[in-house]
Scaffold this motif. Structure first.
Motif: not given
Length: 359
Positions: A228-257
């Motif tokens: 989990x990263x907090x950027x200087x501009x306030x945006x938060x990035x949540x980043x995952x990497x796994x060798x044990x993900x057996x189904x498709x998860x979203x590659x990207x999800x970007x939330x705005x107001x």
């Protein structure tokens, strides 16, 4: 970094150190497909890989050691370092000391301090240096860039990125080795891409939190990671990497107001190269239409066509830089910043705390 090379002739000669996944799947095919570049030397000590290198690039000199490449480095215009992570720094420094521009595969170095050492050496010698952050040219990432530039998300506050695989049995190679000098594990391997992408989109990071786990029996390095990263501009990035993900998860999800963008599916260029396809072929870099992302709110969703992936742009820009017609594609200072975030994530996970970075 500025463009400093040996030659301005039509054909620039490239030496590739290493013929594993990086050399075979990415560097050699992409160099070979770039007008004005030719694969001149390939270094591999593995007899089977040497056989494949000779078959794939009959014009190239295939030699078993880095020494043999550097003995004739004056005949080369570019050296590519695509060897195990622990050797990136000494080989990059050797190229710099020879006065030969160099591409270093990611992760640039095992530590940010070593990466800075290479950057300083290249600057002092006036030698071109760049890092192979090819996933800046992934189709899905280029699409996220396009959506952000459109302004349709409004003010973005959260960025989610997953790079998942299903590899339940650990592989016997250096990426799975526990010695810190190897810079193994998913945080270095895939994290070097997804951290770099987050920094490219949202800029410097001020806070880092991470969970780095070993989930498979006998594994010596992280194989299930969250950062989990907090950027200087306030945006938060949540980043995952796994060798044990057996189904498709979203590659990207970007939330705005104003809206959310969600994208499934991985860039197709690596499997295309493995299948024998090359840049310029029909369908190169084109994802299935079914993987198009969705932008909107609730059921008011619009399909956003996925951009075409373009790994070939990397070596086209390298070629132009060598000829003095532009800059190298990736500023190595950015790769240093990525390594600082990775190091902070390792500290955060080990000490179970949020690590603060200077703004």
């Amino acid at each position: 970094m500025g463009a400093m090379g040996h030659a301005s002739s039509a054909e620039l000669r490239v030496g590739i150190l290493g013929y594993g996944i990086g050399g075979q799947r990415f560097h050699a095919p992409l160099v070979d497909a770039t007008p004005g570049l030719s694969v001149a030397t390939i270094v591999t000590g593995d007899p089977e890989r040497a056989r494949r290198a000779r078959a794939g690039y009959p014009q190239a000199r295939v030699v078993p050691t880095a020494d043999e490449l550097f003995d004739q480095v004056d005949s080369l215009d570019l050296v590519v370092v695509s060897t195990p992570n622990r050797t990136h720094v000494p080989l990059a420094l050797r190229a710099v000391e020879s006065g030969t521009p160099v591409v270093v595969d990611k992760p640039f170095a095992p530590t940010s301090a070593e990466a800075e050492q290479v950057v300083r050496a290249a600057e002092q010698a006036g030698v071109g240096l760049t890092v192979f952050q090819n996933r800046r040219l992934d189709s899905d990432f280029l699409t996220v860039r396009k959506v952000l530039a459109s302004g349709r998300l409004g003010s973005v506050f959260r960025f989610e990125s997953r790079y998942d695989r299903w590899v339940p049995k650990p592989k016997e190679n250096w990426r799975e080795f526990g010695d810190p000098a190897e810079a193994g594990g998913l945080l270095y391997d895939l994290g070097a891409h997804i951290v770099d992408q987050a920094l490219q989109l949202f800029g410097p990071v001020t806070e880092v939190y991470a969970e780095l786990d070993r989930r498979r029996a006998g594994v010596a390095v992280d194989d299930d990671s969250f950062v989990a990263l907090r950027h200087a501009d306030g945006v938060r990035s949540h980043l995952w990497a796994s060798a044990l993900a057996g189904t498709r998860n979203p590659r990207f999800r970007v939330l705005g107001d104003q809206a959310t963008f969600t994208k499934y599916g991985l860039d197709v260029q690596e499997p295309q190269v493995i299948s024998g396809m090359r840049p310029g072929a029909p369908g190169w870099g084109v994802e299935p239409e079914s993987d198009a992302g969705l932008l909107g709110v609730n059921d008011q969703l619009e399909r956003i066509p996925t951009e075409r992936g373009r790994y070939e742009q990397f070596y086209a820009e390298v070629r132009d830089a060598l000829r003095g017609d532009g800059d190298f594609p990736v500023d190595p200072a950015g790769a240093v910043l990525t390594l600082r975030v990775i190091e902070a994530a390792r500290t955060a996970a080990a000490e179970r705390r949020v690590v603060t970075l200077p703004a």
